[in-house]
Design a protein around this motif. Sequence first.
Motif, PDB file in Angstrom:
ATOM      1  N   VAL A   7       0.849  -1.186   0.000  1.00  0.00           N
ATOM      2  CA  VAL A   7       0.000   0.000   0.000  1.00  0.00           C
ATOM      3  C   VAL A   7       0.884   1.234   0.000  1.00  0.00           C
ATOM      4  O   VAL A   7       1.984   1.233   0.565  1.00  0.00           O
ATOM      5  N   LEU A  28      -7.886  -7.252   0.430  1.00  0.00           N
ATOM      6  CA  LEU A  28      -7.479  -6.106  -0.389  1.00  0.00           C
ATOM      7  C   LEU A  28      -8.530  -5.011  -0.364  1.00  0.00           C
ATOM      8  O   LEU A  28      -8.210  -3.826  -0.220  1.00  0.00           O
ATOM      9  N   LEU A  38      -3.525   0.672  -3.263  1.00  0.00           N
ATOM     10  CA  LEU A  38      -2.692  -0.488  -3.577  1.00  0.00           C
ATOM     11  C   LEU A  38      -1.671  -0.116  -4.646  1.00  0.00           C
ATOM     12  O   LEU A  38      -2.023   0.469  -5.665  1.00  0.00           O
ATOM     13  N   VAL A  55      -4.745  -3.847  -9.601  1.00  0.00           N
ATOM     14  CA  VAL A  55      -5.082  -3.147  -8.366  1.00  0.00           C
ATOM     15  C   VAL A  55      -6.212  -2.140  -8.543  1.00  0.00           C
ATOM     16  O   VAL A  55      -6.907  -1.814  -7.583  1.00  0.00           O
TER      17      VAL A  55
END
Length: 80
Positions: A7, A28, A38, A55
């Motif tokens: 992150v 996630l 992300l 992501v």
Amino acid sequence: MWLFFMVSCENKHFKYYETDLETLMEILNNFVSEGYQLKYAFLIDHQGGRTDLPVDVFDGAPIAERMHDLEMQYQLVLRF
């Protein structure tokens, strides 16, 4: 399978082991819902294969219902 991701807020790397793919996807989404962005995410399966995850699809919304719907659509396609 293993989930690895990073992150951007603190540039921290994380890894989780879980047998359930939905649980890993929820992890996630939980980070995204908390305001983290992300930078990357990938899975490592039991044979060592790597799958990079896009992501930008993780929006913080719960994913279990969407994955169940996708599975049902997949099962319908397999019948034909």
